[in-house]
Scaffold this active site. Structure first.
Site, PDB file in Angstrom:
ATOM      1  NE  ARG A  56     -16.718  72.524  24.772  1.00 10.29           N
ATOM      2  CZ  ARG A  56     -16.729  72.434  26.006  1.00 10.29           C
ATOM      3  NH1 ARG A  56     -16.856  71.312  26.475  1.00 10.29           N
ATOM      4  NH2 ARG A  56     -17.017  73.344  26.875  1.00 10.29           N
ATOM      5  NE  ARG A  61     -13.257  73.537  23.928  1.00 10.90           N
ATOM      6  CZ  ARG A  61     -13.616  74.105  22.958  1.00 10.90           C
ATOM      7  NH1 ARG A  61     -13.371  73.765  21.666  1.00 10.90           N
ATOM      8  NH2 ARG A  61     -13.861  75.474  22.945  1.00 10.90           N
ATOM      9  CG  ASP A  87     -10.733  80.978  19.776  1.00  8.83           C
ATOM     10  OD1 ASP A  87     -10.409  79.915  19.831  1.00  8.83           O
ATOM     11  OD2 ASP A  87     -11.823  81.645  19.992  1.00  8.83           O
ATOM     12  NE  ARG A 129     -18.010  74.390  14.680  1.00  6.51           N
ATOM     13  CZ  ARG A 129     -17.036  74.224  15.489  1.00  6.51           C
ATOM     14  NH1 ARG A 129     -15.997  73.751  15.523  1.00  6.51           N
ATOM     15  NH2 ARG A 129     -17.433  75.123  16.715  1.00  6.51           N
ATOM     16  CB  ILE A 170      -6.295  78.022  26.448  1.00  2.00           C
ATOM     17  CG1 ILE A 170      -6.017  79.348  26.896  1.00  2.00           C
ATOM     18  CG2 ILE A 170      -7.948  77.818  26.874  1.00  2.00           C
ATOM     19  CD1 ILE A 170      -6.248  80.035  28.038  1.00  2.00           C
ATOM     20  CB  CYS A 173     -13.530  68.430  21.984  1.00  2.00           C
ATOM     21  SG  CYS A 173     -13.413  69.942  20.992  1.00  2.00           S
ATOM     22  CG  ASP A 231     -14.997  70.852  36.022  1.00  2.00           C
ATOM     23  OD1 ASP A 231     -14.565  70.963  34.738  1.00  2.00           O
ATOM     24  OD2 ASP A 231     -14.102  71.181  36.896  1.00  2.00           O
ATOM     25  CD  GLN A 232     -14.424  74.857  37.566  1.00  2.00           C
ATOM     26  OE1 GLN A 232     -14.895  75.994  38.444  1.00  2.00           O
ATOM     27  NE2 GLN A 232     -14.188  73.885  38.140  1.00  2.00           N
ATOM     28  CE  LYS A 286     -17.128  80.162  16.376  1.00  2.00           C
ATOM     29  NZ  LYS A 286     -17.257  79.152  17.757  1.00  2.00           N
ATOM     30  CG  ASN A 287     -16.519  82.301  20.180  1.00  2.00           C
ATOM     31  OD1 ASN A 287     -17.201  81.540  19.550  1.00  2.00           O
ATOM     32  ND2 ASN A 287     -15.197  82.313  20.445  1.00  2.00           N
TER      33      ASN A 287
HETATM   34  C1  UD1 Z   1     -14.768  79.656  24.376  1.00  2.00           C
HETATM   35  C2  UD1 Z   1     -14.893  80.038  22.800  1.00  2.00           C
HETATM   36  C3  UD1 Z   1     -13.715  79.451  22.196  1.00  2.00           C
HETATM   37  C4  UD1 Z   1     -12.306  79.864  22.950  1.00  2.00           C
HETATM   38  C5  UD1 Z   1     -12.254  79.494  24.345  1.00  2.00           C
HETATM   39  C6  UD1 Z   1     -11.017  80.086  25.142  1.00  2.00           C
HETATM   40  C7  UD1 Z   1     -17.457  80.398  22.761  1.00  2.00           C
HETATM   41  C8  UD1 Z   1     -18.424  79.745  22.170  1.00  2.00           C
HETATM   42  N1  UD1 Z   1     -16.076  79.518  22.639  1.00  2.00           N
HETATM   43  O1  UD1 Z   1     -14.826  78.132  24.524  1.00  2.00           O
HETATM   44  O2  UD1 Z   1     -13.601  79.718  20.891  1.00  2.00           O
HETATM   45  O3  UD1 Z   1     -11.292  79.089  22.314  1.00  2.00           O
HETATM   46  O4  UD1 Z   1     -13.320  79.982  24.900  1.00  2.00           O
HETATM   47  O5  UD1 Z   1     -10.847  81.187  24.658  1.00  2.00           O
HETATM   48  O6  UD1 Z   1     -17.277  81.203  23.334  1.00  2.00           O
HETATM   49  N2  UD1 Z   1     -12.463  73.973  31.515  1.00  2.00           N
HETATM   50  C9  UD1 Z   1     -12.680  73.291  32.353  1.00  2.00           C
HETATM   51  N3  UD1 Z   1     -13.943  73.093  33.039  1.00  2.00           N
HETATM   52  C10 UD1 Z   1     -14.990  73.711  32.696  1.00  2.00           C
HETATM   53  C11 UD1 Z   1     -14.830  74.511  31.685  1.00  2.00           C
HETATM   54  C12 UD1 Z   1     -13.837  74.774  30.840  1.00  2.00           C
HETATM   55  O7  UD1 Z   1     -11.615  72.688  33.104  1.00  2.00           O
HETATM   56  O8  UD1 Z   1     -16.043  73.495  33.310  1.00  2.00           O
HETATM   57  C13 UD1 Z   1     -11.147  74.170  30.609  1.00  2.00           C
HETATM   58  C14 UD1 Z   1     -11.232  73.812  29.255  1.00  2.00           C
HETATM   59  O9  UD1 Z   1     -11.112  72.381  29.195  1.00  2.00           O
HETATM   60  C15 UD1 Z   1     -10.244  74.570  28.723  1.00  2.00           C
HETATM   61  C16 UD1 Z   1     -10.395  76.006  29.600  1.00  2.00           C
HETATM   62  O10 UD1 Z   1     -11.098  75.757  30.786  1.00  2.00           O
HETATM   63  O11 UD1 Z   1      -8.906  73.888  28.937  1.00  2.00           O
HETATM   64  C17 UD1 Z   1     -11.049  77.054  28.820  1.00  2.00           C
HETATM   65  O12 UD1 Z   1     -12.274  76.794  28.137  1.00  2.00           O
HETATM   66  P1  UD1 Z   1     -13.426  77.504  27.890  1.00  2.00           P
HETATM   67  O13 UD1 Z   1     -13.082  79.107  28.415  1.00  2.00           O
HETATM   68  O14 UD1 Z   1     -14.592  77.196  29.080  1.00  2.00           O
HETATM   69  O15 UD1 Z   1     -13.830  77.433  26.550  1.00  2.00           O
HETATM   70  P2  UD1 Z   1     -15.037  77.512  25.903  1.00  2.00           P
HETATM   71  O16 UD1 Z   1     -15.809  78.724  26.737  1.00  2.00           O
HETATM   72  O17 UD1 Z   1     -15.589  76.114  25.613  1.00  2.00           O
END
Ligand code: UD1
Length: 417
Positions: free
Chosen positions: A93, A122, A305, A397, A327, A117, A125-126, A22-23
């Site tokens: 998301r 989540r 996960d 999902r 995480i 969420c 900003d990055q 999926k991811n």
């Molecule tokens: C992806 C996976 C999800 C998995 C997660 C962590 C997909 C579609 N989903 O989610 O299944 O659980 O990685 O391995 O690939 N964060 C920030 N700012 C940002 C982005 C992220 O603070 O701009 C934080 C998030 O709140 C979280 C952490 O970084 O605490 C990791 O999130 P992230 O790796 O971005 O998760 P996803 O990519 O949404």
């Protein structure tokens, strides 16, 4: 609304084929936005999140069809409406993955803010910081992020934290930028190099995907390609845990054992026998399992996960264990439900302490998010008597025909509505 009914206590045996990830599929489908030519994606899993992503792309003007080999053919000749509406972003998301490709190809994107969420804040900003470094301007209007740019410019971007979709968004945006982009502190999750392989087949120039520094040399345009999605390492891990939990002997095929080191290591530490080949895993579990400590962290460490599924397994293992979630905040919603089945778990902050009990007992429980649902399936397979899992739309999902695959292995599991 569909429910799953499980009568537990049956050891699993046989062979199961694992679906595409999926991811990996979700970002790869959005990569179709980067070219007007056809992108054909094979091994796409049949999941609700995939349908949601295809709907989102079609709303933007992308045409989709199935080719003769069952691959999904996407063609983004004309993008008429570069918008990801709230209704879709709130259910998935990963919709945010359209942001990078749209800005890079069209110079414009409107993506709804994801909002709260169930498993934590989540933020994105990055993603935005990286696009700004490449020259995009970002505005917030009525709950939407509006990104605009002329041609993006290559930049050096150091991510404050490791984000998987953030890395993917910026890597996709950089493929069409003017000049070289370097993404530092990039996510190393295997889905990132899988996306990079697809982008490379489309003509992108990327090096370092799978390490924490990715370099992308922008090109003028990308072209059509064919790519097969990698196997789902989380579905693989979930089946391994299910076999470990019930006992039995199962061969998993169509897998990538090299993407599962941390999970396989923990299972071996528990006393589960694991043999691997290039694309298969044989798992045998008889007798008692030893409780193991788990701490989630970015790849190659233990995946968040898989945390919930291991919690279910630890709840019937010998001894006490500690599960630390680093995480996501609030990713322990399965705990209350596991307790209803008789698990002994205490939570303080981001740490759960689990004291192994002799067995679980069936009850009605409620799925709260995707991986929490998977842990309830594992618990239901262990529990004596009948377990009913409500709200399994969360499970749909991310898991393809989970009840069919488990039934074939001998589990007594059925879907009712
Ligand atoms: C992806 C996976 C999800 C998995 C997660 C962590 C997909 C579609 N989903 O989610 O299944 O659980 O990685 O391995 O690939 N964060 C920030 N700012 C940002 C982005 C992220 O603070 O701009 C934080 C998030 O709140 C979280 C952490 O970084 O605490 C990791 O999130 P992230 O790796 O971005 O998760 P996803 O990519 O949404």
């Amino acid at each position: 609304m569909d429910k799953l009914v499980i009568e537990g206590g049956v050891p699993l045996s046989g062979t199961v084929t694992i679906s595409g990830a999926k991811n990996a599929a979700l970002p790869i489908l959005t990569a179709a936005l980067l070219t007007g030519e056809a992108l054909i994606v094979e091994n796409v899993p049949h999941l609700r999140d995939v349908s949601t992503m295809l709907n989102l792309l079609m709303q933007m003007g992308v045409t989709t069809s199935l080719d003769e080999k069952g691959g999904v053919e996407l063609r983004a000749e004309k993008i008429t409406d570069p918008v990801a509406p709230y209704e879709l972003v709130k259910t998935m998301r990963a919709s945010v993955l359209v942001l990078g490709p749209l800005v890079a190809r069209l110079g414009e994107a409107r993506v709804s803010l994801p909002g709260g969420c169930a498993i934590g804040l989540r933020p994105v900003d990055q993603h935005l910081k990286g696009l700004q470094a490449m020259g995009a301007t970002i505005a917030m209007e009525e709950g939407y992020m509006i990104a605009r740019a002329g041609r993006l410019k290559g930049a050096r971007i150091c991510m404050d934290l490791v984000t998987v979709t953030g890395t993917e968004n910026l890597m996709m945006a950089a493929t069409l930028a003017d000049g070289v982009t370097v993404i530092e502190n990039a996510a190393r999750e295997p889905e990132v190099p899988d996306l990079a392989a697809c982008l490379t087949a489309m003509g992108a120039k990327i090096s370092g995907a799978g390490t924490d520094v990715i370099t992308v040399e922008g090109v003028e345009r990308l072209h059509g390609a064919r790519h097969s999605v990698m196997p789902d390492r989380i579905e693989t891990g979930t089946f391994l845990v299910a076999v470990a939990a019930t006992g039995g002997d199962v061969r998993l095929t169509g897998v990538r054992p090299d993407t599962l080191d941390a999970v396989l290591g923990k299972l071996r530490e528990m006393g589960v026998s694991i043999e691997t080949g290039s694309d298969w895993i044989q798992v045998r579990a008889n007798g008692a399992k030893k409780a193991v400590n788990v701490r989630t962290a970015p790849y190659p460490a233990f995946p968040t996960d898989m945390q919930a599924q291991f919690m279910a397994l630890n709840s019937v293992a010998q001894g006490a264990s500690r599960v630390v979630e680093t995480i996501f905040e609030n990713r322990f919603m399965h705990v209350q439900e596991l307790q209803r089945l008789g698990a002994n778990i205490e939570v303080e902050g981001n740490t759960a302490v689990i004291k192994g009990v002799a067995g679980l007992n069936g009850a009605t429980v409620m799925a709260t998010d995707l991986r929490a649902s998977a842990s309830l399936v594992v618990a239901g397979l262990i529990a004596r008597g009948k377990t009913t899992i409500e709200r399994i739309y969360h499970l749909d999902r991310g898991y393809e025909r989970i009840e069919e695959k488990l039934s074939k292995l001998g589990a007594r599991i059925r879907r009712v509505n």
